[in-house]
Write a protein that holds these residues in place. Structure first.
Motif, PDB file in Angstrom:
ATOM      1  N   CYS A   1      -2.720  12.012 -12.500  1.00 55.94           N
ATOM      2  CA  CYS A   1      -3.502  10.822 -12.170  1.00 55.94           C
ATOM      3  C   CYS A   1      -3.062   9.666 -13.060  1.00 55.94           C
TER       4      CYS A   1
ATOM      5  N   TRP B   1      -5.014   3.850 -14.505  1.00 55.03           N
ATOM      6  CA  TRP B   1      -6.051   2.962 -13.993  1.00 55.03           C
ATOM      7  C   TRP B   1      -7.089   3.718 -13.165  1.00 55.03           C
ATOM      8  N   THR B   2      -6.645   4.647 -12.358  1.00 54.26           N
ATOM      9  CA  THR B   2      -7.604   5.474 -11.620  1.00 54.26           C
ATOM     10  C   THR B   2      -8.396   6.336 -12.596  1.00 54.26           C
TER      11      THR B   2
ATOM     12  N   ASP C   1      -0.390   9.284  -9.588  1.00 44.74           N
ATOM     13  CA  ASP C   1      -1.340   9.046  -8.496  1.00 44.74           C
ATOM     14  C   ASP C   1      -2.302   7.924  -8.878  1.00 44.74           C
ATOM     15  N   GLU C   2      -2.294   6.854  -8.101  1.00 44.71           N
ATOM     16  CA  GLU C   2      -3.166   5.700  -8.370  1.00 44.71           C
ATOM     17  C   GLU C   2      -3.941   5.284  -7.113  1.00 44.71           C
TER      18      GLU C   2
ATOM     19  N   GLY D   1      -7.004   4.614  -6.936  1.00 43.13           N
ATOM     20  CA  GLY D   1      -8.028   3.640  -7.303  1.00 43.13           C
ATOM     21  C   GLY D   1      -7.491   2.277  -7.688  1.00 43.13           C
ATOM     22  N   LEU D   2      -6.186   2.111  -7.677  1.00 42.77           N
ATOM     23  CA  LEU D   2      -5.590   0.869  -8.175  1.00 42.77           C
ATOM     24  C   LEU D   2      -5.992  -0.375  -7.380  1.00 42.77           C
TER      25      LEU D   2
ATOM     26  N   VAL E   1     -14.515  -1.609  -8.504  1.00 46.02           N
ATOM     27  CA  VAL E   1     -14.864  -0.321  -9.115  1.00 46.02           C
ATOM     28  C   VAL E   1     -16.292  -0.409  -9.650  1.00 46.02           C
TER      29      VAL E   1
ATOM     30  N   CYS F   1       0.076   5.737  -3.875  1.00 44.14           N
ATOM     31  CA  CYS F   1      -1.160   5.003  -3.593  1.00 44.14           C
ATOM     32  C   CYS F   1      -1.457   5.135  -2.111  1.00 44.14           C
TER      33      CYS F   1
END
Length: 337
Positions: free
Chosen positions: A111, A114-115, A167-168, A170-171, A179, A214
Motif C-alpha cells: 500500500c 498516501w492511502t 497501491d494508491e 486513495g490518492l 478523505v 490506482c
C-alpha cells in the motif's frame, strides 16, 4: 532487447485473491502467469492480511495496533500487527517453495504512503494524513521497511528480478480533499500535488522496477509520473477520452502501462481473448503509436484485486489476461515487416 524486466506479451495480477491457502494460490499464479508472476495477498485470512495491515507490518519503528475504529499508531505492536507479520512470513515461505529455481520478473505489492496515511490513525487524534510531519515519518518508515521486504524476497528467490507495485487507490481523494476525518464528520484538507509526488517518490526503491496502481476514477497522471515510477497500473474501464492525452504522454516517456481489462469478479464465463484485448489495441491505434511496441510496453491484468471472486473465477481471469496479452503481439499490424 526490452527495456522492461518482463518479456513482451506479458500478463500479471493486481494483488489480492480469494481463500486462505497461500501455497495453492501461489501455484495458480505461477502456473497461469509464467511471464510475470507475483506474490498474492489473501485478505480472507482476516485482520492483518488486509492491504493496510499487511503494509503497516513493514513499517520500521512505527508500531501499530487495531482499535474498533481501525488501524492506529501505538507505543508497541498490537496482536494484529504481529499476526500480519506472521502472515507475510508464511507467504514468503510458500513463495520460496513454489518459486524454487524460478528466474525472471517477480512482482510484489504494498500500500502506498498516501492511502496508508488516510487509513491509519495517530495515537491520539485524527488520521496520519492530517499531520504533515507524521506523513513524512510514515513515508520514510515505509521506504525502509519496503527495502527490507525486497531484500527478503530476493533472498527467498535469488533468480527474481523484483518489480514493486505501490497501491494508491486513495490518492484521488487525498488530492481532492475528500478523505474523511477520524470522526467521519469532516474532510481532511487536500494535499498539494508536488508534495504528493515527493512523498511517493521517497518510497520507491531505487534498485528495482516500480509502478503505481490506482484503480479509482480520476487517476492523477501528472502526480504519478512526477513521482518517477516506471509504470502505471490502471482500470481501463474507468479511463475517459480526456485521459488519452495523459496515456499518450506516458507512452512517449517510455512508461509501462498495466491495463486492467478483465473484471475482478463475475461468473466463470469470460469474453473471448480477442474481445478482451481489443480495447487496448484500439486505444493504441487512436494514439498513433507503433503497433510493434504495444506488446512490450503494455501488460494486461484484471481490473483490480480478485479477493471478491471465486477461486475458479480468479484462475480463469488470470488465464484470460495471459491469452489476451498474446493477442497484442499477434495483432496483424504488428507484422508489417
Amino acid at each position: 532487447m526490452s527495456q522492461f524486466p518482463w518479456n513482451p506479451a506479458a500478463a500479471t495480477g493486481v494483488g489480492s485473491h480469494p481463500g486462505n491457502d497461500h501455497v495453492e494460490t501461489l501455484r495458480v499464479v505461477f502456473g497461469e502467469l509464467p511471464d510475470l508472476p507475483y506474490l498474492p495477498e489473501l485478505p480472507d485470512r482476516g485482520v492483518g492480511a488486509d492491504m493496510i495491515g499487511r503494509t503497516a507490518s513493514l513499517l520500521v519503528e512505527l508500531p501499530v495496533e487495531v482499535q474498533p475504529s481501525g488501524w492506529r499508531m501505538a507505543d508497541h505492536p498490537g496482536r494484529d500487527a504481529r499476526r500480519a507479520k506472521e502472515h507475510l512470513a508464511r507467504d514468503l515461505d510458500g513463495l520460496e517453495e513454489v518459486a524454487q529455481g524460478y528466474e525472471g520478473p517477480l512482482k510484489i505489492q504494498v500500500c502506498g504512503p498516501w492511502t496508508l496515511a488516510g487509513a491509519i490513525e495517530l495515537r491520539y487524534g485524527d488520521k496520519v494524513l492530517a499531520d504533515g510531519g507524521a506523513v513524512r515519518d510514515l513515508a520514510d518508515s515505509l521506504a525502509e521497511g519496503l527495502a527490507g521486504h525486497v531484500a527478503a524476497v530476493r533472498s527467498r528467490v535469488p533468480g527474481a528480478q523484483v518489480v514493486v507495485q505501490i497501491d494508491e487507490p486513495g490518492l484521488p481523494g487525498v488530492l481532492a480533499g475528500t478523505v474523511p476525518t477520524a470522526s467521519g464528520f469532516g474532510r481532511l484538507a487536500a494535499v498539494e500535488p508536488p508534495l504528493v509526488s515527493e512523498r511517493l517518490h521517497a518510497v520507491l526503491p531505487a534498485d528495482v522496477f516500480t509502478l503505481v496502481h490506482c484503480c479509482a476514477p480520476g487517476v492523477p497522471f501528472d502526480v504519478l509520473r512526477g513521482a518517477g515510477a516506471g509504470g502505471l497500473s490502471l482500470d481501463l474501464s474507468l479511463l475517459r477520452r480526456r485521459d488519452e492525452d495523459h496515456i499518450g504522454e506516458a507512452v512517449e516517456a517510455g512508461t509501462a502501462l498495466f491495463f486492467g481489462v478483465v473484471p475482478g469478479r463475475g461468473g466463470t464465463r469470460l469474453p473471448d481473448k480477442g474481445v478482451v484485448a481489443k480495447p487496448v489495441i484500439e486505444l493504441w491505434r487512436r494514439l498513433g503509436f507503433d503497433p510493434g511496441a504495444l506488446a512490450a510496453q503494455a501488460v494486461l491484468t484484471p481490473s483490480c484485486g480478485l479477493a471478491g471472486a471465486s477461486p475458479a473465477y480468479a484462475r480463469a481471469a488470470l488465464a484470460r489476461c495471459r491469452e489476451a496479452a498474446r493477442v497484442l503481439r499477434e495483432d496483424p499490424e504488428d507484422r508489417e515487416d
